[in-house]
Write a protein that holds these residues in place. Structure first.
Motif, short mmCIF file in Angstrom:
data_model
loop_
_atom_site.label_atom_id
_atom_site.label_comp_id
_atom_site.label_asym_id
_atom_site.label_seq_id
_atom_site.Cartn_x
_atom_site.Cartn_y
_atom_site.Cartn_z
N THR A 1 -0.39 -5.05 -15.36
CA THR A 1 -0.98 -3.82 -14.25
C THR A 1 -1.19 -3.85 -13.05
N TRP B 1 -4.95 2.73 -16.30
CA TRP B 1 -3.67 1.74 -16.34
C TRP B 1 -4.73 0.51 -18.18
N HIS C 1 -4.95 3.02 -11.11
CA HIS C 1 -4.65 1.35 -11.87
C HIS C 1 -6.26 1.31 -12.32
#
Length: 579
Positions: free
Chosen positions: A313, A372, A369
């Motif tokens: 990620t 993910w 973020h």
């Protein structure tokens, strides 16, 4: 345990690794001891230093002190939140415990679902601190203490992580310091008067733990691993190679041996406290069960990814930043085309990664973020539960003190505070304690955490190389195959499980009548998820996994939504299309 004068009582859950050092210091201050256990040391430390004692403790713990004379209660939780601590405050009294279900025994705790907690759960796959899924119950944040006195509570931090890069630290100096810190932490956490083993996945983190543990041990270690050979993704070669390298007494369990997964998922509703939308809890259950037959304590590699930048990620954040320069119409068109690709049962099949990446580029950076590793997007959640509060990843980031300016460090900080504590450590603690196994994560010694926060970002990720400093430290110690192993994690076949061995449980749980009864969820949208997933039009395995575990948990603990009646699942499903 009580103090010598009988006025102060301690209730303690955890392990303090430096208790012998603290005992010696306390003896020099005039304290005497009637036992050799760390619980008495923690009690005497509190009597001597009050809440300042928490900063002296090195270990994992949830602890409560009650002073009868002052009618004062103090709770404390370790720096990383390895051990859980829940509390309920009704404006006067406070109820607390290391398990959410202990609070349910108190008559003042009403089992109504917390909508903010639910909103976060559906987005993230976990419930971020301080929220829970029960209205009025909160989690004490890691590194904090709580004081109750006269009906009032105060919560204060005794430790706060600061990302403050050391510009004078050279890479070679950093490697040498990390080597010493890991050696010290692992040696300290290996001290036990019961059998001890190592959880070994064959990855960099667990292999690092095994390397230093083998150095510190005069006898062969026991190692334990999980595999999924029947899914075409056998990873046994990696952990078997490390076992041979260090001569360990190795045990492994394959997750394709006619397991009764449905029965385990239902049992997890009892042990999980809150539903575990992370399918990784299932292999941890079996790993704990296998390990407990041989040892009482196990060391794990948890925390290495969040400290040193080990997740894909973090690379995805950078790739998405570049892709956002492309016109939105192009990215939406690419996503529409990708959604027509054939689906795979694998967690990390190419089509899954491409779709998730393209979806993330259409979101703001912070939200992407969290997305993910999450499930329901904002739009999906709105269609599923129109009445939920509009929680956001930005709000979670703003709750963090002194969020660092660097893009990588900002996300590392967020993952350490939320994902690590409320997902990784959560599932490890609940699944291991369900089998009376104590799991210790040496990477989460606070000295190692503080060291990682001082590192420049390019010591953690350099180019496309994740955990660069740890990889460089171990390159002459571990087999090259381990160092070059692709970072994908356990390939948990949740998509396939829900189309196969868990299909009946899924359909008997997410029925039209039960979904409608909550008054929260839109049946038509749930029906669409079921149809598209089971007919292989799309992979909604993680969406459905979260809903499945949520409904099982609500039923088991009689959780009410405030909109409908309690859940009472029936064996018959009105959803017949995909049967």
């Amino acid at each position: 345990m009580k103090s010598p004068d009988g006025k102060t009582v301690i209730v303690f859950n955890g392990e303090i690794y430096n208790f012998r050092e603290l005992r010696l210091e306390l003896e020099q201050l005039g304290h005497s001891f009637a036992s050799n256990c760390d619980t008495e040391v923690v009690l005497k430390a509190f009597l001597e230093w009050d809440t300042d004692c928490f900063s002296k403790l090195r270990g994992m713990f949830a602890v409560a002190f009650w002073n009868e004379t002052r009618s004062r209660l103090v709770l404390g939780r370790d720096r990383s939140g390895i051990k859980p601590l829940y509390y309920f405050h009704d404006g006067q009294d406070v109820v607390f415990g290391s398990e959410l279900k202990t609070l349910f025994a108190h008559p003042s705790v009403e089992r109504t679902i917390d909508l903010n907690g639910l909103s976060h759960f559906l987005s993230l796959n976990f419930v971020p601190t301080p929220y829970t899924l029960v209205e009025g119950i909160r989690k004490l944040p890691p590194g904090h203490w709580l004081e109750w006195n006269g009906g009032n509570i105060a919560i204060e931090p005794y430790w706060s992580l600061k990302f403050d890069t050391d510009p004078n630290l050279t890479f070679e100096e950093a490697k040498l310091e990390l080597d010493g810190l890991l050696r010290s932490s692992i040696r300290e956490q290996m001290v036990a008067d019961v059998p001890l083993g190592i959880w070994s996945s064959g990855g960099l983190d667990s292999s690092t733990i095994l390397h230093y543990a083998a150095e510190a041990s005069s006898r062969p270690l026991k190692t334990f691993s999980i595999s999924f050979s029947g899914q075409g993704c056998d990873e046994s070669g990696y952990f078997r190679e490390t076992a041979r390298r260090y001569g360990s007494d190795h045990h492994e369990f394959d997750m394709n041996e006619g397991l009764d997964l449905a029965a385990v998922i239902e049992r997890m509703a009892f042990y999980s406290d809150e539903p575990s939308a992370d399918a990784g809890a299932v292999p941890v259950w079996y790993l704990s069960k296998m390990s407990r037959k041989h040892v009482t304590v196990a060391l794990s590699g948890d925390g290495g990814d969040e400290l040193f930048g080990g997740y894909l990620t973090y690379l995805a954040d950078g790739y998405a930043r570049t892709m956002r320069h492309l016109p939105g119409v192009f990215r939406r068109g690419a996503l529409s085309a990708a959604r027509r690709w054939p689906v795979s049962d694998r967690k990390i099949g190419l089509e899954y990664k491409v779709k998730r990446m393209l979806e993330g580029t259409l979101l703001p950076e912070t939200e992407a973020h969290f997305f993910w590793n999450g499930t329901f997007s904002r739009d999906e959640k709105r269609r599923l539960c129109p009445d939920l509060p509009r929680t956001s990843a930005h709000a979670l980031m703003e709750r963090l003190p002194d969020v660092p300016a660097g893009k990588l460090d900002r996300f590392l900080y967020a993952d350490q505070h939320y994902y690590l504590t409320d997902d990784i450590l959560y599932k490890c603690d609940r699944m291991s304690m369900a089998h009376s196994l104590e799991v210790r994560p040496p990477f989460l010694d606070h000295r190692v955490i503080e060291f990682a926060a001082r590192l420049p970002e390019n010591f953690k990720i350099r180019g496309g190389t994740l955990k660069y400093i740890l990889r460089e430290l171990m390159k002459d110690k571990l087999p090259k195959r381990i160092l070059k192993r692709p970072k994908e994690g356990l390939d948990i076949p949740a998509h396939g499980w829900l189309r196969g061995p868990l299909r009946e449980l899924l359909l008997d749980t997410l029925t039209e009548s039960e979904v409608r009864r909550t008054g929260l969820f839109e049946w038509k949208y749930v029906e669409r998820l079921l149809t598209d997933h089971l007919l292989r039009r799309a992979n909604y395995g993680y969406h459905l996994w979260g809903l499945l575990t949520l409904f099982l948990w609500m039923r088991h603990w009689d959780i009410r939504t405030g909109h409908g009646s309690e859940l009472k699942l029936t064996p018959a499903s009105s959803f017949s299309l995909v049967r």
